[in-house]
Design an enzyme around this catalytic site. Structure first.
Site, PDB file in Angstrom:
ATOM      1  N   LYS A   1      -9.878  -6.814  -8.221  1.00 19.92           N
ATOM      2  CA  LYS A   1     -10.842  -5.636  -8.255  1.00 19.92           C
ATOM      3  C   LYS A   1     -10.577  -5.173  -6.876  1.00 19.92           C
ATOM      4  CE  LYS A   1     -15.789  -4.280  -8.614  1.00 19.92           C
ATOM      5  NZ  LYS A   1     -17.394  -4.705  -8.916  1.00 19.92           N
TER       6      LYS A   1
ATOM      7  N   GLU B   1     -30.032 -10.065 -19.510  1.00 19.28           N
ATOM      8  CA  GLU B   1     -31.459  -9.964 -19.407  1.00 19.28           C
ATOM      9  C   GLU B   1     -32.331 -10.577 -20.179  1.00 19.28           C
ATOM     10  OE1 GLU B   1     -28.847  -6.475 -17.670  1.00 19.28           O
ATOM     11  OE2 GLU B   1     -29.047  -7.449 -19.736  1.00 19.28           O
TER      12      GLU B   1
ATOM     13  N   ARG C   1     -33.390  -3.921 -22.306  1.00 17.16           N
ATOM     14  CA  ARG C   1     -32.501  -4.754 -22.928  1.00 17.16           C
ATOM     15  C   ARG C   1     -33.208  -5.968 -23.525  1.00 17.16           C
ATOM     16  NH1 ARG C   1     -26.835  -3.440 -21.838  1.00 17.16           N
ATOM     17  NH2 ARG C   1     -26.255  -5.536 -21.590  1.00 17.16           N
TER      18      ARG C   1
END
Length: 645
Positions: free
Chosen positions: A288, A377, A405
């Site tokens: 990244k 979540e 969610r």
């Protein structure tokens, strides 16, 4: 600032232009694309490190596959900047995430190349699988379907559900696992360790490469060689590592890991995989922030750094002319530590957002009492419920839009059992440049209808601290929601002593005579400014900070409806079913009659822009509130103006 694309990139408007180039030229395209992203984001802002990490993959995908006929689905979308630049949006890329500009995420309405709208993680495999099944049903057997998902997004339960189905669906889908050990923060959990084991096993990787090289030289047909290699590689994986059969155990053909920054290897591999039918997974290793040294070194900081000097790496900050109010998230992060030092039963939970929620402070200071569960979540909420059954007092910090969610878990596992889990909903209301997928617009309506739920919103930092203090007291026996917005508050001197707030009580900010303004949360600060403006017209608005939308302060509301025939409500949330609706229900319940005006997020999807632009668009910034009051008091404003003349 005029930003010019590199020599080859300037010739590319769409992937069809890219495919005219030779494979050898792709190295320069990657360099051009990476530099263009750096140039534009440094000047105009946006997400940064994620797109740099998939430059080679993006170029290879659009070079090998016949997009948009072949359907490419990006997970989350943080990494899709290169995709947007190569698919007709290079010339408008500088408007990315700006008001009336292009979206920061793939969006179906924006381009036919954006096959699926994304913003929340872990949806790509399900979406691509659905597309693949539909294509098979329609007889489009030559159509390819590719899902690109990061190892962070792969931690979510939905991704595993999709993998479980993909293995038996016999659909033509390729899952590309972009493994960089990062989402926004470093990834956590057993999956990360498993992927590291695969990627770093020297014995497995050497034997795998030798097997493929040997079989590639045998005088047999290509298809036979590939089948033989697949069978031998499956056996090889079983011998070398017991854990390396995870994906094959789900009946997915596994390939990799390969270097995700080797454009030649990527192109060759993808061309080979096009000829292999059925569900398969390609594991690539990337960095990244690749190509920008500072982003490679500190990937969390450079996920979305804001504007910066691309040469020196200096991230530009707003000039400080006076003491600055902190971000609400930082007030939470420091306050939970203060409370935990007073109360040894307090624990903190976050689903993969330790930096964004500022739970990172507690994770550093009290690592055994603060947990990052990954992008999960649902698990975060039920884990919190489990902890609560054992007497722990849990602060479960989730962004409002991500809390959607875990709605079933909040209802089924927390509210029905009346467990006093404390939900701190960060980024509640309009969040700005991330747009419709991230606005925390709906938590008030979907939680207000749930029994046992307390719902609150602080007007400032002091109120946030006091609500957190109140929620963890033994006197609170219910699930407790504290919602607060993204960004800064209003109090530079915010470390105030804790005070208990009686649940369901508001407070009067100022008295008045012409209209009562009822605000919830941070919008009360907009009302304060609006009241100053209205007083210049000779008007006297009253202002009440209600603090709780459930339970409502009925004593205040009886006072309001007994004294005022004009009432305006303000909230940073959806109007339908929200705070203003609760006031209407109260009025109807007790038979009051009044002229009511509700300001909030209208029944439409609000796109991206700076928060101030979006508050103005929705009409509940200070100016919009003042305009709303003047509209309600039109005749009084006219008389006052005439008198002053």
């Amino acid at each position: 600032m005029d930003i010019t694309a590199g020599q080859l990139l300037s010739q590319i408007q769409y992937p069809s232009d890219l495919r005219k180039l030779t494979k050898e030229q792709l190295h320069q395209v990657c360099d051009d694309l990476r530099q263009y992203i750096i140039d534009v984001v440094s000047v105009h802002g946006g997400h940064f490190a994620a797109s740099l990490g998939v430059v080679e993959l993006t170029v290879a995908l659009h070079y090998v596959y016949n997009t948009p006929y072949d359907q490419l689905v990006w997970d989350v979308g943080h990494q899709a900047y290169g995709h947007k630049i190569l698919t007709g949006r290079k010339d408008v890329f500088h408007t990315n995430r700006k008001f009336n500009g292009i979206s920061g995420f793939p969006k179906r309405a924006e381009s036919e190349y954006d096959t699926f709208g994304v913003g929340h993680s872990s949806t790509s495999i399900s979406a691509a699988l659905g597309m693949a099944i539909a294509s098979a049903y329609k007889g489009e057997h030559d159509r390819q379907h590719i899902a690109v998902i990061g190892d962070g997004a792969m931690t979510a339960g939905m991704a595993f559900e999709a993998l479980n189905h993909a293995g038996v669906a016999n659909a033509n889908v390729l899952i590309i696992l972009n493994d960089n050990c990062m989402s926004i923060d470093p990834n956590v959990g057993a999956l990360k360790e498993y992927l590291t084991d695969i990627s770093t096993s020297p014995t497995y990787n050497r034997l795998r490469d030798e097997t493929w090289n040997l079989l590639g030289k045998l005088p047999v047909g290509k298809k036979f060689t590939r089948d033989m290699a697949s069978k031998l590689e499956a056996g090889l994986k079983g011998m070398v590592s017991k854990s390396s059969n995870l994906f094959e155990s789900l009946k997915l053909r596994y390939f990799g890991p390969i270097d995700g920054h080797n454009i030649t290897k990527l192109v060759d591999t993808l061309q080979d995989l096009k000829d292999i039918p059925g569900p398969k997974l390609l594991h690539i290793s990337t960095v990244k922030g690749k190509g920008y040294a500072l982003a490679e070194k500190d990937q969390t900081k450079w996920h979305a750094p804001g504007l910066f000097d691309k040469i020196t790496g200096e991230i530009f900050k707003k000039p400080v002319t006076a003491p600055q109010a902190p971000k609400y998230q930082d007030v939470f992060g420091h306050t939970i530590i203060e409370l935990a030092e007073m109360n040894d039963k307090i624990m903190g939970i976050t689903p993969a957002m330790p930096s964004g929620s500022s739970l990172k402070f507690m994770m550093e200071k009290m690592p055994n009492r603060a947990i990052d569960v990954g992008i999960c979540e649902q698990h975060a909420v039920t884990l919190s419920a489990g902890l609560a059954t054992q007497g722990m007092q849990v602060f479960c910090n989730i962004y409002s839009s991500f809390f959607q969610r875990a709605y079933d878990q909040a209802l089924h596992d927390v509210a029905i059992q009346n467990l006093p889990v404390i939900f701190c909903l960060d980024r509640a209301g309009l969040v700005g440049e991330d747009g419709a997928t991230h606005h925390g617009a709906y938590d008030i309506p979907f939680m207000r209808c749930v029994p046992n739920m307390v719902i609150s919103a602080p007007m400032n930092e002091e109120e946030l601290r006091n609500l957190m203090y109140t929620a963890q007291l033994p006197s609170n026996e219910h699930p407790f929601v504290i919602r607060y917005p993204r960004g800064e508050g209003v109090m530079p001197e915010w470390r105030t002593p804790f005070k208990e707030i009686k649940i369901g009580t508001g407070r009067k900010i100022r008295d008045g005579r012409d209209v009562a303004i009822l605000s919830l949360g941070h919008t009360g600060n907009f009302v304060v400014e609006a009241c100053k403006d209205l007083m210049n017209d000779g008007l006297q608005p009253a202002h009440y900070d209600m603090r709780f939308v459930k339970p409502l302060d009925e004593a205040i509301l009886h006072e309001v409806f007994s004294q005022y025939d004009k009432v305006l409500t303000v909230e940073d949330g959806a109007i339908q079913g929200g705070f203003g609706t609760a006031i209407l229900e109260f009025m109807a319940k007790y038979g009051y009659k009044a002229d009511i005006k509700i300001l909030g997020i209208p029944d439409e999807l609000i796109e991206h822009g700076k928060p101030a632009e979006l508050y103005r668009l929705c009409g509940y910034d200070a100016k919009g509130i003042a305009e709303g009051v003047r509209e309600m008091l039109k005749s009084k404003v006219t008389v006052s103006a005439t008198t002053s003349v």
